[in-house]
Every structure is written in structure tokens, then in C-alpha cells.
Design a protein around this motif. Sequence first.
Motif, mmCIF file in Angstrom:
data_model
loop_
_atom_site.group_PDB
_atom_site.id
_atom_site.type_symbol
_atom_site.label_atom_id
_atom_site.label_comp_id
_atom_site.label_asym_id
_atom_site.label_seq_id
_atom_site.Cartn_x
_atom_site.Cartn_y
_atom_site.Cartn_z
ATOM 1 N N PRO A 42 0.489 10.866 2.746
ATOM 2 C CA PRO A 42 1.439 11.967 2.957
ATOM 3 C C PRO A 42 2.811 11.606 2.392
ATOM 4 O O PRO A 42 3.258 10.462 2.489
ATOM 5 N N LYS A 43 3.479 12.566 1.790
ATOM 6 C CA LYS A 43 4.736 12.303 1.087
ATOM 7 C C LYS A 43 5.714 11.509 1.944
ATOM 8 O O LYS A 43 5.999 11.885 3.079
ATOM 9 N N PHE A 44 6.180 10.395 1.391
ATOM 10 C CA PHE A 44 7.224 9.539 1.965
ATOM 11 C C PHE A 44 6.778 8.782 3.218
ATOM 12 O O PHE A 44 7.612 8.152 3.875
ATOM 13 N N ASN A 45 5.484 8.784 3.539
ATOM 14 C CA ASN A 45 5.010 8.196 4.792
ATOM 15 C C ASN A 45 4.731 6.705 4.605
ATOM 16 O O ASN A 45 3.613 6.283 4.296
ATOM 17 N N ARG A 46 5.765 5.907 4.797
ATOM 18 C CA ARG A 46 5.650 4.463 4.609
ATOM 19 C C ARG A 46 4.708 3.832 5.626
ATOM 20 O O ARG A 46 4.036 2.844 5.334
ATOM 21 N N TRP A 47 4.660 4.379 6.831
ATOM 22 C CA TRP A 47 3.768 3.856 7.872
ATOM 23 C C TRP A 47 2.309 3.951 7.434
ATOM 24 O O TRP A 47 1.554 2.986 7.537
ATOM 25 N N GLU A 48 1.923 5.115 6.924
ATOM 26 C CA GLU A 48 0.540 5.272 6.490
ATOM 27 C C GLU A 48 0.241 4.394 5.284
ATOM 28 O O GLU A 48 -0.853 3.836 5.174
ATOM 29 N N ALA A 49 1.192 4.254 4.373
ATOM 30 C CA ALA A 49 0.989 3.345 3.242
ATOM 31 C C ALA A 49 0.729 1.934 3.731
ATOM 32 O O ALA A 49 -0.154 1.227 3.227
ATOM 33 N N SER A 50 1.488 1.501 4.725
ATOM 34 C CA SER A 50 1.314 0.173 5.289
ATOM 35 C C SER A 50 -0.079 0.012 5.898
ATOM 36 O O SER A 50 -0.764 -0.987 5.669
ATOM 37 N N TYR A 51 -0.500 1.019 6.655
ATOM 38 C CA TYR A 51 -1.803 0.913 7.319
ATOM 39 C C TYR A 51 -2.944 0.911 6.315
ATOM 40 O O TYR A 51 -3.915 0.154 6.464
ATOM 41 N N ARG A 52 -2.871 1.751 5.293
ATOM 42 C CA ARG A 52 -3.967 1.812 4.322
ATOM 43 C C ARG A 52 -4.125 0.496 3.554
ATOM 44 O O ARG A 52 -5.243 0.093 3.218
ATOM 45 N N LEU A 53 -3.020 -0.182 3.283
ATOM 46 C CA LEU A 53 -3.128 -1.521 2.701
ATOM 47 C C LEU A 53 -3.865 -2.461 3.655
ATOM 48 O O LEU A 53 -4.791 -3.175 3.264
ATOM 49 N N TYR A 54 -3.457 -2.457 4.911
ATOM 50 C CA TYR A 54 -4.075 -3.311 5.938
ATOM 51 C C TYR A 54 -5.556 -2.997 6.089
ATOM 52 O O TYR A 54 -6.394 -3.905 6.218
ATOM 53 N N GLN A 55 -5.909 -1.724 6.054
ATOM 54 C CA GLN A 55 -7.295 -1.289 6.217
ATOM 55 C C GLN A 55 -8.183 -1.799 5.084
ATOM 56 O O GLN A 55 -9.380 -2.021 5.267
ATOM 57 N N THR A 56 -7.602 -2.012 3.910
ATOM 58 C CA THR A 56 -8.378 -2.217 2.687
ATOM 59 C C THR A 56 -8.345 -3.633 2.144
ATOM 60 O O THR A 56 -9.349 -4.151 1.635
ATOM 61 N N ILE A 57 -7.208 -4.297 2.234
ATOM 62 C CA ILE A 57 -6.926 -5.461 1.395
ATOM 63 C C ILE A 57 -7.883 -6.627 1.628
ATOM 64 O O ILE A 57 -8.236 -7.351 0.692
#
Length: 281
Positions: A42-57
Motif C-alpha cells: 500500500p502506498k507509503f506503508n513502510r510497516w508493511e514493507a518491513s513485514y513483507r521483507l521479514y516474511q520472505t527473506i
Amino acid sequence: MSKNLVLQTDFGLNDGAVSAMYGVAISVDPAIRIFNLTHEIPKFNRWEASYRLYQTITYWPEDTVFVSVVDPGVGTDRLSIVVKTTDNQYIVTPDNGTLTHIKKHIGIVDAREIDEKVNRLPRSGESYTFHGRDVYAYTGARLAANVISFEEVGPRIDVEAVIGLPKPEAHIEEGVIKGNIDILDIQFGNLWTNIGRELFHEKGIEYGETLEVTISNGTHQLYKNSMTFGRSFAESRLGEPLLYVNSVDKLGVAINQGSFAKAYQIGTGANWKIDVHRVEE
């Protein structure tokens, strides 16, 4: 270092922005293998960006380079950085909270500020609004292709100074398990909480028990009901709510073949709270 480059943005795929990032990376080295984590943050959603990295990396091999661009502060004095994780992977990103979950749950062993005098797409110096293409994709590709070493990204910065977003921790208080709605399982509308399975073990909660679940946004209660803690969706009837353990070993909340998030207009983040306890408590 491998030549795997994984991209995450909030750009979507409706225009040429992501394609331009691909082009920059391939121009650095045509042998680079480029993958999408997601471009639907979602636009500008740094929290979700952080979680998706954690979910995947953790499912990617060592030396994979991730580029994450969710950057509402583009063109400001926020830093552009590359970090090295404890698992020897690299993340190229603005220093704006996108690394919150990585720093907390995986670990960062080194961090570098990107030296744009060296690591910036040639002839892009007058552009201040597309760092995803001009700085992050370019630097990430150069790192993945061994054109530069991690040390050549730029000067070292203090790992402890890497910016984190507020991140409450799940805990037990007066017999109640208290947590937050961390993220949505978007395709199905399930809620993924920050409550680890170990807290259920600590309380001695077993599969099949009935638990009371309360969900609030700040002080506003949106949901309160009893539901079963099940191993799988097959243990509940169609349309019934249930608690389950999700793919990152946290507690999820779902409606069997329905969208819990849509049904009750649930969001994510530090203000979205969930309480779970046995019905008799």
C-alpha cells in the motif's frame, strides 16, 4: 555473491516504473536474475514493507540482494543505505523504518550509507524523485553482480542508528494474551498477529479449545466473540471464525472461506490490538 536481485516497491505494475528498474539492473549485468517480492505494498506503508521483507527473506539463499523502495521521503535528507543481515543477505532501501522487523527478528551486522557520487545511475544527478531506479536498483544490481563489494557501497553507519518503527511486543497480562495485528494475509483477508505460538504454550492452550477474541483500534472495540483454536481450516464449518498458527509461526484469525479483515474493517499496525483468553477466565 549470487546474482539474485529481489525487488519490492509500492509502485504497482500499471506504468513503467518497475520495468525501468529492471532495465537499469540488466544494463549493469545481463546475467542478473531479477525477481519480484511484491510491487503492491500500500502506498507509503513502510510497516508493511518491513513485514513483507521479514516474511520472505529467510527463504532466499545467502548473498541475495533485496531492493525495497517504499519512500514517502524521497528527495529529503533521509539516508539511502545497504545493510548486511546475520544470514549474509543484503537489503538496499531508504532508512525510514523499512528494516524494523529485520533488525528486531533477524539481525543486522553491518550498514553502509550509499555514496551517490559513485553508486548512482550515470546522468541521473538532476533527478530527485525516482531513487528506486537511479540509486537503489543501480546499487543493488552492482552489488549483486560483484561490480562493487559491500564495503564499496559507501561509509559505514552505526547499526543501532538504523531507524525502526514503533513495534509493540505480544505478552501475557493478568491471564490475557495481548498482541497486535501485524499484517493481513491479503488474498484471503486473514489477520496475522504478532502473538507467537510459544505464548499459547506458556498458557497451556491446546488445539480445540474455545477462546474469546477481542480486537480494538486504539480505544475503539470492533470485534468480540468466541472462536476455536484449530490446526487447520478443515476443523471449522464454512463461515465460522477460528484461530490458527500461520506460516511464520504466529497466531492468525480467519473466517473459513471468508475475509475477516473485510467483514470487520480491520487494519494493521501498532494501534490495532488483539486480546485472547480462555472463555472461563
